[in-house]
Design a protein around this motif. Sequence first.
Motif, PDB file in Angstrom:
ATOM      1  N   GLU A  52       5.761   1.206  -8.261  1.00  0.00           N
ATOM      2  CA  GLU A  52       5.955   1.106  -6.814  1.00  0.00           C
ATOM      3  C   GLU A  52       4.628   1.186  -6.068  1.00  0.00           C
ATOM      4  N   ALA A  53       3.760   2.100  -6.492  1.00  0.00           N
ATOM      5  CA  ALA A  53       2.449   2.234  -5.848  1.00  0.00           C
ATOM      6  C   ALA A  53       1.634   0.960  -6.019  1.00  0.00           C
ATOM      7  N   GLU A  66      -0.680   9.500  -7.792  1.00  0.00           N
ATOM      8  CA  GLU A  66      -0.535   8.396  -6.844  1.00  0.00           C
ATOM      9  C   GLU A  66      -1.680   8.377  -5.837  1.00  0.00           C
ATOM     10  N   SER A  89       2.860  -1.688  -3.656  1.00  0.00           N
ATOM     11  CA  SER A  89       2.419  -1.468  -2.280  1.00  0.00           C
ATOM     12  C   SER A  89       0.940  -1.795  -2.108  1.00  0.00           C
ATOM     13  N   MET A  90       0.171  -1.666  -3.190  1.00  0.00           N
ATOM     14  CA  MET A  90      -1.262  -1.995  -3.153  1.00  0.00           C
ATOM     15  C   MET A  90      -1.497  -3.490  -3.399  1.00  0.00           C
ATOM     16  N   ARG A  91      -0.440  -4.199  -3.801  1.00  0.00           N
ATOM     17  CA  ARG A  91      -0.529  -5.612  -4.181  1.00  0.00           C
ATOM     18  C   ARG A  91      -1.496  -5.828  -5.336  1.00  0.00           C
TER      19      ARG A  91
END
Length: 101
Positions: free
Chosen positions: A77-78, A50, A81-83
Amino acid sequence: IQSHTLPSTKGLLYFLWSGKKILWVYQKQKVWPTNVQCDILLVSRQAVSESQLMSVQCKQIVLDSTNGLRYEAKLREAAASMRVSYHAVNRQGAFLIHQEL
């Protein structure tokens, strides 16, 4: 396809295909290259942590079928969050790139 190995790294392949810069990571890296930029980050064998993922500037993350479901969930999920767009072959089927001829 024009391919290049990154200096002092094994398990990474950087190539250009149809104008897209693709970084394929197929082996875990102790030393992660800095300032990594690509259109598509292709991950095999749970090879990207991650923290390593957060240091990559990419437009799309693709996990091939060699990645486990728990690992896939973490990276999904990562990516959110980074779009960054995300595709997991195990869950979503084949990843396709449409190209005009």
